[in-house]
Design an enzyme around this catalytic site. Structure first.
Site, short mmCIF file in Angstrom:
data_model
loop_
_atom_site.label_atom_id
_atom_site.label_comp_id
_atom_site.label_asym_id
_atom_site.label_seq_id
_atom_site.Cartn_x
_atom_site.Cartn_y
_atom_site.Cartn_z
N GLN A 109 0.85 -1.20 0.00
CA GLN A 109 0.00 0.00 0.00
C GLN A 109 0.88 1.24 0.00
O GLN A 109 0.38 2.36 -0.04
CB GLN A 109 -0.89 0.01 1.25
CG GLN A 109 -1.83 -1.17 1.33
CD GLN A 109 -2.39 -1.35 2.74
OE1 GLN A 109 -3.44 -0.82 3.07
NE2 GLN A 109 -1.69 -2.08 3.57
N VAL A 111 3.49 4.11 -1.20
CA VAL A 111 3.69 4.79 -2.47
C VAL A 111 5.12 5.32 -2.58
O VAL A 111 5.47 6.00 -3.53
CB VAL A 111 2.67 5.96 -2.63
CG1 VAL A 111 1.25 5.44 -2.66
CG2 VAL A 111 2.84 7.02 -1.54
N ASP A 112 5.96 4.99 -1.59
CA ASP A 112 7.30 5.60 -1.53
C ASP A 112 8.33 4.95 -2.44
O ASP A 112 9.42 5.50 -2.63
CB ASP A 112 7.81 5.63 -0.07
CG ASP A 112 7.81 4.25 0.59
OD1 ASP A 112 8.11 3.24 -0.09
OD2 ASP A 112 7.52 4.19 1.81
N HIS A 127 -1.64 1.38 -4.24
CA HIS A 127 -2.06 2.78 -4.11
C HIS A 127 -1.25 3.74 -4.98
O HIS A 127 -1.32 4.94 -4.78
CB HIS A 127 -2.01 3.21 -2.64
CG HIS A 127 -3.00 2.50 -1.78
ND1 HIS A 127 -3.01 2.53 -0.41
CD2 HIS A 127 -4.06 1.70 -2.12
CE1 HIS A 127 -4.01 1.80 0.07
NE2 HIS A 127 -4.65 1.28 -0.95
N CYS A 156 0.85 19.41 -17.31
CA CYS A 156 1.17 18.41 -18.34
C CYS A 156 1.96 19.09 -19.47
O CYS A 156 1.49 20.08 -20.03
CB CYS A 156 -0.13 17.82 -18.89
SG CYS A 156 0.11 16.73 -20.30
N ASN A 222 3.40 -6.78 13.40
CA ASN A 222 2.99 -5.40 13.68
C ASN A 222 3.42 -5.08 15.12
O ASN A 222 3.57 -5.99 15.93
CB ASN A 222 1.47 -5.23 13.54
CG ASN A 222 1.06 -3.77 13.37
OD1 ASN A 222 1.35 -2.92 14.21
ND2 ASN A 222 0.39 -3.48 12.27
N GLU A 224 1.61 -3.71 17.18
CA GLU A 224 0.44 -3.91 18.05
C GLU A 224 -0.60 -4.76 17.33
O GLU A 224 -0.49 -4.98 16.12
CB GLU A 224 -0.18 -2.54 18.39
CG GLU A 224 -0.59 -1.77 17.15
CD GLU A 224 -0.96 -0.33 17.43
OE1 GLU A 224 -0.47 0.22 18.43
OE2 GLU A 224 -1.74 0.22 16.64
P1 OAD Z 1 -1.22 2.91 8.87
O1 OAD Z 1 -0.52 4.17 9.24
O2 OAD Z 1 -2.70 2.89 8.96
O3 OAD Z 1 -0.69 1.74 9.81
C1 OAD Z 1 0.67 1.51 10.03
C2 OAD Z 1 0.79 0.26 10.87
O4 OAD Z 1 2.16 -0.06 11.00
C3 OAD Z 1 0.24 0.40 12.30
O5 OAD Z 1 -0.63 -0.69 12.57
C4 OAD Z 1 1.49 0.36 13.18
O6 OAD Z 1 1.25 -0.29 14.42
C5 OAD Z 1 2.43 -0.46 12.32
N1 OAD Z 1 3.87 -0.21 12.53
C6 OAD Z 1 4.49 0.96 12.78
N2 OAD Z 1 5.82 0.80 12.84
C7 OAD Z 1 6.05 -0.53 12.62
C8 OAD Z 1 7.22 -1.34 12.55
N3 OAD Z 1 8.43 -0.82 12.70
N4 OAD Z 1 7.08 -2.66 12.29
C9 OAD Z 1 5.82 -3.21 12.12
N5 OAD Z 1 4.69 -2.48 12.17
C10 OAD Z 1 4.80 -1.18 12.41
O7 OAD Z 1 -0.68 2.50 7.43
P2 OAD Z 1 -1.36 1.56 6.33
O8 OAD Z 1 -1.99 0.37 6.96
O9 OAD Z 1 -0.34 1.34 5.31
O10 OAD Z 1 -3.91 5.16 1.77
O11 OAD Z 1 -2.48 2.50 5.76
C11 OAD Z 1 -3.26 2.04 4.69
C12 OAD Z 1 -3.62 3.19 3.80
O12 OAD Z 1 -4.30 4.19 4.56
C13 OAD Z 1 -2.44 3.95 3.20
O13 OAD Z 1 -1.93 3.34 2.06
C14 OAD Z 1 -3.04 5.29 2.91
C15 OAD Z 1 -3.80 5.49 4.20
O14 OAD Z 1 -4.82 6.39 4.18
C16 OAD Z 1 -4.02 6.18 0.90
O15 OAD Z 1 -3.43 7.23 1.03
C17 OAD Z 1 -4.95 5.88 -0.23
#
Ligand code: OAD
Length: 255
Positions: A109, A111-112, A127, A156, A222, A224
Site C-alpha cells: 500500500q 507509495v514511496d 495505491h 502536463c 505489527n 500492536e
Molecule cells: P497505517 O498508518 O494505517 O498503519 C501503520 C501500521 O504499521 C500500524 O498498525 C502500526 O502499528 C504499524 N507499525 C508501525 N511501525 C512498525 C514497525 N516498525 N514494524 C511493524 N509495524 C509497524 O498505514 P497503512 O496500513 O499502510 O492510503 O495504511 C493504509 C492506507 O491508509 C495507506 O496506504 C493510505 C492510508 O490512508 C491512501 O493514502 C490511499
C-alpha cells in the site's frame, strides 16, 4: 557448519516454521509501518499523518479540484521526505524473500517506492507511486523525480492541464488488473505475511482473509494487534526490521 542457525530473537510457532519450510508460493503485504523504520511517518497512530492532516483536504479528487496547490504542497513535502529516506532491514529482508521463493508477490500500500530500491521486482503497488504524475485531463502517466517540484501544481507538458499525483485517493478505484493479480496471488499463496499495516483500508485489509480461507498460513507482523489478528494464524508484536530478517534466516536454512 553451513546453514547452522543462530538463536532467533523471535519465537516463531512450530507450525509457522513447518509451513515456511513447505511453502512454495509466498505473498507479502506491506503498509506504512514497513517504512517507519526508514523515518517516514505512518498514517494512523499517535504520530500518524492523519492526526495532523485531514484526508478529505488532501487525498480525494474533490480536494484536488478545490485546491490543487495545497494538495501538491503536501505531496511535495512527502516527496522530500521519501527522497532522503533509505530502505531499512525490513525492506531488504522482503527483497531477499523474493529471491528465495520462486513464486512470490509483494503487495504494497506504500507509495514511496522503497521496496524497488531494496530490490523487489515482483510488486503490486496498490495505491500508486509518489514519483509519478498523471495528467488530469488526458491520463498520461509520467515519472517526475524533481525535489522540490519545479512548479506547484505541475502541468502536463503536452496539453498544459494540471497533473495530479499518480496515487489512489479515497473514493477511487484501484487499477483492475493490479487488483486481480493481488487477489489471485493471495488466493493461491501458501504463506502470506502481512507487515506494518493497520488492516483497516480495503481492499488490502481483506487479502489476508482470502489467503487464510484458501489454506495459506497467515503471519502478521505489527507493533500492536490490529483487526488482522483475527484472520492471522499468528501475530508477532515486534517491528518488521527485527522479524523479517529472522524469517529470511529461517528460509535460507531450508534452501
Ligand atoms: P497505517 O498508518 O494505517 O498503519 C501503520 C501500521 O504499521 C500500524 O498498525 C502500526 O502499528 C504499524 N507499525 C508501525 N511501525 C512498525 C514497525 N516498525 N514494524 C511493524 N509495524 C509497524 O498505514 P497503512 O496500513 O499502510 O492510503 O495504511 C493504509 C492506507 O491508509 C495507506 O496506504 C493510505 C492510508 O490512508 C491512501 O493514502 C490511499
Amino acid at each position: 557448519m553451513k546453514n547452522e542457525r543462530q538463536p532467533s530473537q523471535v519465537n516463531f510457532p512450530d507450525e509457522f516454521v513447518r509451513r515456511l519450510k513447505a511453502a512454495k508460493r509466498m505473498v507479502v503485504l506491506t503498509g506504512a509501518g514497513v517504512s517507519a523504520e526508514s523515518g517516514l511517518p505512518t498514517f494512523r497512530g499517535a504520530e500518524g499523518m492523519w492526526k495532523s492532516f485531514r484526508p478529505e483536504d488532501l487525498a480525494t479528487v474533490e480536494a484536488f479540484q478545490r485546491d490543487p496547490k495545497l494538495v501538491w504542497e503536501w505531496y511535495d513535502w512527502r516527496r522530500g521526505l521519501v527522497a532522503s529516506a533509505k530502505p531499512n532491514a525490513a525492506h531488504y529482508a522482503i527483497a531477499r524473500l523474493e529471491e528465495l521463493f520462486e513464486e512470490f508477490l509483494l503487495i504494497t500500500q506504500n507509495v514511496d517506492g522503497l521496496h524497488r530500491v531494496a530490490g523487489n521486482k515482483k510488486i503490486v503497488e496498490l495505491h500508486g507511486n509518489i514519483w509519478f504524475t498523471r495528467c488530469f485531463a488526458e491520463g498520461t502517466v509520467r515519472e517526475n523525480r524533481d525535489v522540490p517540484l519545479k512548479e506547484i501544481p505541475p502541468r502536463c507538458p503536452d496539453c498544459g492541464s494540471l497533473e495530479r499525483p499518480h496515487i489512489v485517493w479515497f473514493g477511487e478505484y484501484i487499477n483492475g488488473a493490479l487488483l486481480d493479480k493481488a487477489w489471485h496471488e493471495s488466493e493461491k499463496s501458501d504463506m502470506f505475511i502481512t507487515v506494518g499495516t493497520s488492516g483497516v483500508i480495503q481492499p488490502a485489509a481483506g487479502m489476508s482473509g482470502i489467503a487464510r480461507n484458501s489454506g495459506a498460513y497467515v503471519l502478521e507482523i505489527n507493533l500492536e494487534k490490529t483487526p488482522l489478528y483475527y484472520t492471522a494464524n499468528h501475530t508477532v508484536e515486534m517491528s518488521g526490521g527485527i522479524v523479517l530478517p529472522e524469517i529470511v534466516k529461517l528460509a535460507e536454512s531450508f534452501s
